[in-house]
Scaffold this motif. Structure first.
Motif, PDB file in Angstrom:
ATOM      1  N   PHE A 118       2.966  -1.223   2.244  1.00  0.00           N
ATOM      2  CA  PHE A 118       1.548  -0.879   2.123  1.00  0.00           C
ATOM      3  C   PHE A 118       1.095  -0.940   0.665  1.00  0.00           C
ATOM      4  CE2 PHE A 118       1.860   1.631   6.269  1.00  0.00           C
ATOM      5  CZ  PHE A 118       1.183   0.655   6.986  1.00  0.00           C
ATOM      6  N   VAL A 119       1.960  -0.496  -0.244  1.00  0.00           N
ATOM      7  CA  VAL A 119       1.632  -0.568  -1.671  1.00  0.00           C
ATOM      8  C   VAL A 119       1.510  -2.030  -2.101  1.00  0.00           C
ATOM      9  CG1 VAL A 119       2.419  -0.036  -4.016  1.00  0.00           C
ATOM     10  CG2 VAL A 119       2.729   1.643  -2.189  1.00  0.00           C
ATOM     11  N   VAL A 214       1.097   6.801  -2.331  1.00  0.00           N
ATOM     12  CA  VAL A 214      -0.310   7.130  -2.068  1.00  0.00           C
ATOM     13  C   VAL A 214      -1.129   7.001  -3.352  1.00  0.00           C
ATOM     14  CG1 VAL A 214      -1.885   9.008  -1.473  1.00  0.00           C
ATOM     15  CG2 VAL A 214       0.127   8.587  -0.058  1.00  0.00           C
ATOM     16  N   PHE A 215      -0.560   7.410  -4.478  1.00  0.00           N
ATOM     17  CA  PHE A 215      -1.263   7.265  -5.760  1.00  0.00           C
ATOM     18  C   PHE A 215      -1.548   5.794  -6.058  1.00  0.00           C
ATOM     19  CE2 PHE A 215      -0.922   6.363 -10.329  1.00  0.00           C
ATOM     20  CZ  PHE A 215      -2.042   7.057 -10.785  1.00  0.00           C
ATOM     21  N   LEU A 219      -5.155   4.107  -6.175  1.00  0.00           N
ATOM     22  CA  LEU A 219      -5.585   3.444  -7.415  1.00  0.00           C
ATOM     23  C   LEU A 219      -6.081   2.028  -7.127  1.00  0.00           C
ATOM     24  CD1 LEU A 219      -5.744   3.680 -10.527  1.00  0.00           C
ATOM     25  CD2 LEU A 219      -3.421   2.740 -10.612  1.00  0.00           C
ATOM     26  N   SER A 220      -5.329   1.297  -6.304  1.00  0.00           N
ATOM     27  CA  SER A 220      -5.720  -0.071  -5.966  1.00  0.00           C
ATOM     28  C   SER A 220      -7.064  -0.109  -5.252  1.00  0.00           C
ATOM     29  CB  SER A 220      -4.649  -0.725  -5.085  1.00  0.00           C
ATOM     30  OG  SER A 220      -3.436  -0.862  -5.779  1.00  0.00           O
ATOM     31  N   LEU A 252      -3.703   5.370   6.532  1.00  0.00           N
ATOM     32  CA  LEU A 252      -3.840   6.797   6.819  1.00  0.00           C
ATOM     33  C   LEU A 252      -3.147   7.165   8.131  1.00  0.00           C
ATOM     34  CD1 LEU A 252      -7.577   7.367   5.786  1.00  0.00           C
ATOM     35  CD2 LEU A 252      -5.527   8.097   4.554  1.00  0.00           C
ATOM     36  N   ALA A 253      -3.177   6.252   9.115  1.00  0.00           N
ATOM     37  CA  ALA A 253      -2.504   6.512  10.398  1.00  0.00           C
ATOM     38  C   ALA A 253      -0.994   6.603  10.228  1.00  0.00           C
ATOM     39  CB  ALA A 253      -2.853   5.413  11.405  1.00  0.00           C
ATOM     40  N   PHE A 254      -0.472   6.063   9.149  1.00  0.00           N
ATOM     41  CA  PHE A 254       0.960   6.159   8.864  1.00  0.00           C
ATOM     42  C   PHE A 254       1.277   7.411   8.050  1.00  0.00           C
ATOM     43  CE2 PHE A 254       4.505   5.357   5.920  1.00  0.00           C
ATOM     44  CZ  PHE A 254       5.527   5.122   6.817  1.00  0.00           C
ATOM     45  N   TYR A 255       0.541   7.646   6.970  1.00  0.00           N
ATOM     46  CA  TYR A 255       0.886   8.724   6.041  1.00  0.00           C
ATOM     47  C   TYR A 255       0.576  10.121   6.577  1.00  0.00           C
ATOM     48  CZ  TYR A 255       1.911   5.479   2.234  1.00  0.00           C
ATOM     49  OH  TYR A 255       2.478   4.511   1.451  1.00  0.00           O
TER      50      TYR A 255
END
Length: 307
Positions: A118-119, A214-215, A219-220, A252-255
């Motif tokens: 995801f990142v 997540v950060f 940021l992206s 968001l559905a993952f984290y």
């Protein structure tokens, strides 16, 4: 507990997975949506891989990362669903000690990999929207390969201590796991030893991965949103925003369920066990089903490829 019983469980040959305690009477009904989700996830992710492989125009960084995500989702669902369905349908609750540790490792390892992907995808979107003219020169095949290697190595190495630590503990209480799969803390809680090393290490990995990833994603997408609102036409802003918002929904559905499941396993004593287990299954099953829909059906190139 007598010495005989204690010795019997020091190195259990099998564990017993209970499924969803308290909802045993509805296991067959619960299996219907689970089986449907699994079927959609398998078909959707295999279709994504097939389309990207056959369409040479899709051999670009975004779709390479999408293929990595599809493979990760296939492993996550296949590591959990077949055994879960065998519990629901055939009451086949036994799982060998080694198979349990292998399942534990694959779930943790590929969950961390999915977070890393995801990142990488957020970074790809950032470059594509904020630096479109330099996208091909920044994200070359070599750079994509290096990013992919880092994602795989990080997931593999960070979670490697999990099964080794779990294996060294003596299991002298019981071999019954009140869960649908071999969740890390659910397994090590059965040990009659001080498991703080396992618990603290899992806590470190979870917060390190979630906080860092997540950060970076935030940021992206902050930079992406700034670029979107500076676009000259309303249609261009709307189209780009719709694409990014759908990607954020998948993330968001993952984290959110993953973080909720992790925290309730340790601190949510007042959360009903069946609710926790259902939620723990959702973060492993729903994203693999949603990813090919969000990233596939809503992507014009893949829709054309399917047709």
């Amino acid at each position: 507990m007598s010495d005989t019983n204690r010795n019997n469980f020091t190195n259990p040959s099998t564990f017993i997975l209970l499924g969803i305690p308290g909802l045993e009477a509805t296991h067959v009904w619960i299996s219907v949506p689970f089986c449907t989700i699994y079927t959609i996830a398998i078909l959707g992710n295999f279709t994504t891989l097939l389309i990207v492989k056959t369409e040479t125009s899709l051999h670009v960084p975004m779709y390479y990362f999408l293929c990595m995500l599809a493979v990760t989702d296939l492993v996550l669902t296949t590591a959990t669903l077949p055994k879960m369905l065998s519990i629901f349908w055939f009451s086949s609750r036994e799982i060998s000690f080694n198979a349990c540790l292998a399942q534990l490792y694959f779930i943790q390892c590929f969950s961390v990999m999915e977070s890393g992907i995801f990142v990488a995808m957020a970074f790809d979107r950032y470059v594509a929207i904020c630096n479109p003219l330099r996208h091909s020169s920044i994200l070359t095949n070599t750079v994509v390969a290096k990013i992919s290697l880092v994602v795989v190595l990080r997931g593999s190495m960070l979670t490697l201590p999990y099964p080794f630590l779990a294996r060294q503990w003596p299991y002298c209480r019981t071999n019954i796991i009140p869960h649908t799969y071999c969740e890390h803390i659910a397994v090590v809680k059965l040990a009659c030893a001080d498991i703080r090393v396992s618990s603290y290490y899992a806590l470190f990995v979870a917060f390190f991965v979630i906080v860092v990833d997540v950060f970076l994603v935030a940021l992206s997408y902050t930079q992406i949103l700034r670029a979107i609102f500076s676009l000259p036409t309303k249609d261009a802003r709307l189209k780009t925003f719709e694409t990014c918002s759908s990607h954020l929904c998948v993330i968001l559905a993952f984290y959110i369920p993953a973080l909720f499941s992790f925290l309730t396993q340790r601190f949510g004593q007042n959360v009903p066990l069946h609710f926790h287990i259902l939620f723990a299954n959702m973060y492993l099953l729903v994203p693999p089903m949603m990813n090919p829909i969000i990233y596939g059906v809503r992507t014009k190139e893949i829709r054309v490829g399917v047709l």
